[in-house]
Design a protein around this motif. Structure first.
Motif, PDB file in Angstrom:
ATOM      1  N   PHE A  39       0.877  -1.177   0.000  1.00 17.51           N
ATOM      2  CA  PHE A  39       0.000   0.000   0.000  1.00 17.51           C
ATOM      3  C   PHE A  39       0.911   1.223   0.000  1.00 17.51           C
ATOM      4  CE2 PHE A  39      -1.334   3.540   2.635  1.00 17.51           C
ATOM      5  CZ  PHE A  39      -2.493   3.938   1.988  1.00 17.51           C
ATOM      6  N   VAL A  40       0.677   2.160  -0.896  1.00 17.43           N
ATOM      7  CA  VAL A  40       1.461   3.395  -0.906  1.00 17.43           C
ATOM      8  C   VAL A  40       0.549   4.610  -0.953  1.00 17.43           C
ATOM      9  CG1 VAL A  40       3.450   4.575  -1.937  1.00 17.43           C
ATOM     10  CG2 VAL A  40       2.910   2.267  -2.647  1.00 17.43           C
ATOM     11  N   HIS A  41       0.874   5.594  -0.141  1.00 19.11           N
ATOM     12  CA  HIS A  41       0.283   6.922  -0.290  1.00 19.11           C
ATOM     13  C   HIS A  41       1.394   7.818  -0.841  1.00 19.11           C
ATOM     14  CE1 HIS A  41      -1.216  10.847   1.835  1.00 19.11           C
ATOM     15  NE2 HIS A  41      -1.196  10.950   0.519  1.00 19.11           N
ATOM     16  N   ALA A  42       1.243   8.201  -2.107  1.00 14.25           N
ATOM     17  CA  ALA A  42       2.263   9.026  -2.767  1.00 14.25           C
ATOM     18  C   ALA A  42       1.627  10.349  -3.190  1.00 14.25           C
ATOM     19  CB  ALA A  42       2.813   8.278  -3.973  1.00 14.25           C
ATOM     20  N   GLN A  43       2.493  11.327  -3.439  1.00 15.17           N
ATOM     21  CA  GLN A  43       1.992  12.632  -3.888  1.00 15.17           C
ATOM     22  C   GLN A  43       2.825  13.105  -5.070  1.00 15.17           C
ATOM     23  OE1 GLN A  43       2.002  15.689  -0.877  1.00 15.17           O
ATOM     24  NE2 GLN A  43       0.580  16.984  -2.031  1.00 15.17           N
ATOM     25  N   LYS A  44       2.141  13.516  -6.138  1.00 13.59           N
ATOM     26  CA  LYS A  44       2.839  14.005  -7.333  1.00 13.59           C
ATOM     27  C   LYS A  44       3.484  15.348  -6.991  1.00 13.59           C
ATOM     28  CE  LYS A  44       1.792  15.079 -12.204  1.00 13.59           C
ATOM     29  NZ  LYS A  44       0.773  14.922 -13.271  1.00 13.59           N
ATOM     30  N   LYS A  45       4.770  15.469  -7.340  1.00 16.36           N
ATOM     31  CA  LYS A  45       5.455  16.722  -7.002  1.00 16.36           C
ATOM     32  C   LYS A  45       4.819  17.886  -7.757  1.00 16.36           C
ATOM     33  CE  LYS A  45       9.769  14.401  -6.027  1.00 16.36           C
ATOM     34  NZ  LYS A  45      11.030  13.913  -6.559  1.00 16.36           N
TER      35      LYS A  45
END
Ligand code: SAM
Length: 278
Positions: free
Chosen positions: A269-275
């Motif tokens: 599971f990943v919570h990522a944010q686009k730069k």
């Protein structure tokens, strides 16, 4: 017109992506739901069972309050809606997508409340319980049905996966068990991630769930190949596509849940944010 010679590796890639598309023609939504979304994998009495684990990851990510906006797009929804249950309070509109018409029809039938639809009520009740906001499950079910206004065809192997169907980039993306399950190799997995990233606005959030070190899964007569990915592969692909990683969690599939419908080792599971653009 005589076109320029295509480099052989590009041709091989096109052929292997076409072969994946072909293998999905036998995908049976009912069998897929039975294999993955019924007991023993969906045992709501055990928090350490895989389905409650996934639901908790999603509920906790949305509970931070950081992920919200006008539109959320779910990439490769398949015949499932569990991945949207905690999202629905935080977006005005949710767009589900899938490559296969059979899966889009399963979703449309659930939105219309057709009687032969898969019973997601244990999932909805569980999510209401873990969110702890006192929401009635019927209320959440209605809310999600109301927000799921578009169910669109998608192909993550296209540089514009939704073609001209999208008017505005999404504020957030969700995708569960799609990218590795439709990519013949790691470069295609990375390219598919880059392609779907174009649908997300800079600064937007991406909740990605997928299989670790899996090489196949079954859905009725269909045996689908999966590109085995490790935690490091997923992190590297996200970094190459321009994401920060806020949270990364892994689940080790216990022997009791290895039931012969795939050879998955675990789930990430990943919570990522686009730069944001510089
Ligand atoms: N998201 C669901 C879940 O969590 O169980 C379904 C995941 S299922 C393993 C993979 C999904 O990817 C299938 O619904 C399939 O139809 C879809 N798919 C196949 N090829 C695709 C493509 N080229 N682009 C987008 N989705 C695709």
């Amino acid at each position: 017109m005589r076109g320029a010679a295509r480099p052989p590796h590009a041709l091989i890639l096109l052929l292997s992506i076409a072969a994946v598309g072909e293998s999905y023609q036998k995908f049976n939504p009912r069998a897929y739901l039975q294999n993955n979304y019924m007991p023993p994998r969906a045992d709501f009495s055990a928090e350490d069972c895989v389905v409650p684990w996934k639901l908790r990851c999603l509920a906790e990510a949305f509970a931070t309050g950081d992920i919200h906006g006008r539109t959320l797009i779910d990439i490769g929804s398949g015949p499932t809606i569990y991945q949207l249950l905690s999202a629905c309070d935080h977006f005005e509109e949710i767009i589900a997508t899938d490559y296969l018409e059979v899966n889009r029809e399963v979703l449309r039938r659930w939105v219309r409340g057709e009687p032969d639809s898969f019973d997601w009520s244990p999932y909805i009740k569980h999510v209401c319980r873990i969110e702890g906001k006192g929401e009635q499950w019927k209320e959440k079910e209605q809310k999600l049905r109301g927000k799921l206004r578009q169910i669109l065809p998608i192909d993550v192997h296209q540089s514009e996966p939704l073609g001209s169907q999208l008017c505005q980039r999404a504020d957030a993306l969700v995708s569960t068990f799609c990218l590795e399950a439709v990519s013949p190799d790691r470069p295609s997995f990375e390219r598919a991630l880059r392609n779907v990233t174009t649908l997300l606005q800079p600064g937007g959030h991406f909740l990605l769930i997928g299989a670790l070190e899996e090489s196949f899964y079954l859905a009725g007569e269909a045996k689908l190949s999966v590109v085995p990915v490790s935690e490091a592969d997923v992190k590297e692909a996200l970094s190459k596509s321009g994401y920060y990683i806020h949270d990364f969690r892994s689940y080790l599939m216990p022997p009791s849940l290895k039931i012969g419908v795939d050879d998955v080792s675990g789930v990430f599971f990943v919570h990522a944010q686009k730069k944001p653009v510089a």
